[in-house]
Design a protein around this motif. Structure first.
Motif, PDB file in Angstrom:
ATOM      1  N   ARG A  89       6.742  23.509  25.130  1.00 53.73           N
ATOM      2  CA  ARG A  89       8.104  23.446  25.680  1.00 53.73           C
ATOM      3  C   ARG A  89       8.103  22.739  27.017  1.00 53.73           C
ATOM      4  O   ARG A  89       8.962  21.919  27.299  1.00 53.73           O
ATOM      5  N   VAL A  90       7.113  23.084  27.841  1.00 55.64           N
ATOM      6  CA  VAL A  90       7.042  22.483  29.177  1.00 55.64           C
ATOM      7  C   VAL A  90       6.755  20.986  29.060  1.00 55.64           C
ATOM      8  O   VAL A  90       7.393  20.166  29.724  1.00 55.64           O
ATOM      9  N   THR A  91       5.827  20.610  28.170  1.00 53.38           N
ATOM     10  CA  THR A  91       5.513  19.189  27.981  1.00 53.38           C
ATOM     11  C   THR A  91       6.733  18.438  27.474  1.00 53.38           C
ATOM     12  O   THR A  91       7.084  17.371  27.986  1.00 53.38           O
ATOM     13  N   MET A  92       7.383  18.999  26.456  1.00 55.50           N
ATOM     14  CA  MET A  92       8.505  18.304  25.824  1.00 55.50           C
ATOM     15  C   MET A  92       9.686  18.149  26.769  1.00 55.50           C
ATOM     16  O   MET A  92      10.386  17.149  26.757  1.00 55.50           O
ATOM     17  N   ARG A  93       9.922  19.173  27.589  1.00 56.74           N
ATOM     18  CA  ARG A  93      11.090  19.056  28.485  1.00 56.74           C
ATOM     19  C   ARG A  93      10.857  17.950  29.503  1.00 56.74           C
ATOM     20  O   ARG A  93      11.784  17.225  29.870  1.00 56.74           O
TER      21      ARG A  93
END
Ligand code: ATP
Length: 359
Positions: free
Chosen positions: A180-184
């Motif tokens: 989630r952190v990477t994608m955001r």
């Protein structure tokens, strides 16, 4: 991908009424909301479950129609347009990919409906695959992809249409925390690279803070506050906002004087100067908003009490300090080299007035 002008979005007195299936009573899921979203900005609709953020997004996309009010995309009123006639594209939580199509055909789908020439479709899809870092995967079926890769295909499929506004409905909730952190971060990077307008629904405040130019915090169908992440965090307009975003302490006091935004508050005989929104009068009861990381502990001071909890958290020492009837949470960052107070000891608050805010 060549850039098309991003569009702004304007909501004017938008209301959506639903019927509560249990009580059969009508209620406003979105209650007279007005809102201006600047072209090219990344705006997040944030708030607790049921506050009306998805309904607002779905009205902009055209999947729901408002019972009252007007929606504008750029200068055009779009209330009457069906979703495919609006210059918007949506990325869904469920990805909503076509299961019997490969990656290429999923991304190409909308362009084929628009009957673009084959060569142009191929170029656009390949450009998109590069942008979302999926080059070489065009032949894969979507069930052969990881969740993160499926979400990238969903993003590429929306972006390839070059919409004036890109809409995201909790797009990362099915991914694990790290992804989630990477994608955001990637979504934000791509949005900035393309200069596209993005409206993003989430109930995750860290996600909203890290990705947005502006956050629209909603509560019970209304906008509780709209502002940059810093404004929302440092200058909350209400207890609800202060409490929803990050951790917070409230110290109760009485206004002694108030001139514009400069306020002096009496807290148990101690005067504290800080900023307010300027709508307080002498004698008003008020609350001082104190973020746990904006105070430290000291041996002397005006406001203090007994340490209830002192715990080493790695990045910070976590304290609970009992001041009168209030228990304050304090995060002392980089505690190495600082004095560590133990439970049962007495300690006082040390802070810069500029880090406080009065409600
Ligand atoms: P969440 O984070 O849980 O998705 P949300 O802020 O996106 O919440 P909405 O989905 O916009 O909330 O819903 C707002 C309110 O409207 C909720 O009380 C919800 O139960 C209600 N609601 C949504 N869709 C309908 C519907 N079709 N019929 C009746 N009530 C509905």
């Amino acid at each position: 991908m060549e850039n098309k002008s991003p569009k702004g979005v304007r909501l004017v007195n938008i209301t959506k009424i639903y019927q509560d299936p249990k009580t059969k009573k009508d209620f406003a899921a979105v209650d007279n909301v007005s809102l201006d979203i600047a072209p090219g900005s990344f705006v997040t609709l944030l708030g607790p479950s049921g506050c009306g953020k998805t309904t607002t997004l779905r009205m902009i996309a055209g999947f729901e129609s408002p019972d009252d009010g007007q929606i504008f995309l750029g200068d055009d009123a779009i209330n009457e347009l069906t979703p495919n006639k609006r210059d918007t594209a949506m990325v869904f939580q469920s990805y909503a990919l076509l299961p019997h199509y490969n990656v290429f055909d999923n991304i190409a789908y909308g362009l084929k409906l628009r009957k673009l020439p084959k060569d142009e479709i191929k170029k656009k899809v390949m450009d998109m695959l590069e942008l979302v870092e999926l080059s070489g995967m065009e032949e894969r079926m979507t069930n052969q992809l990881s969740g993160g890769q499926q979400q990238r295909v969903a993003l590429a499929r929306a972006l390839v249409m070059q919409p004036g506004v890109l809409l995201f409905d909790e797009p990362l909730s099915n991914l694990d925390a790290k992804l989630r952190v990477t994608m955001r971060t990637e979504i934000r990077k791509i949005q900035q690279k393309l200069g596209i307008t993005a409206i993003y629904v989430t109930h995750d405040q860290a996600e909203a803070m890290s990705i947005s130019d502006e956050i629209i915090l909603m509560n019970k169908g209304k906008i509780a506050q709209k502002g940059t992440p810093q404004e929302i965090y440092y200058k909350p307009k209400s207890e609800f906002v202060a409490d929803f975003i990050g951790e917070v302490n409230f110290l109760e006091g009485t206004v002694k004087s108030s001139e514009g935004e400069n306020c002096v508050v009496d807290v148990n005989g101690t005067e504290i100067k800080a900023e307010s929104y300027g709508d307080l009068k002498n004698g008003d009861k008020c609350k001082i908003v104190i973020r746990p990381e904006s105070v430290e502990l000291a041996d002397t001071g005006a406001i203090g009490g007994e340490i209830l909890i002192s715990t080493f958290m790695g990045a910070y020492q976590y304290y609970q300090l009992k001041c009168g009837d209030t228990v304050l949470k304090i995060h002392d960052y980089n505690p190495r080299g600082h004095k560590i107070y133990q439970a049962g000891e007495k300690a006082y608050l040390s802070f810069e007035n500029s880090t406080l805010h009065i409600l």
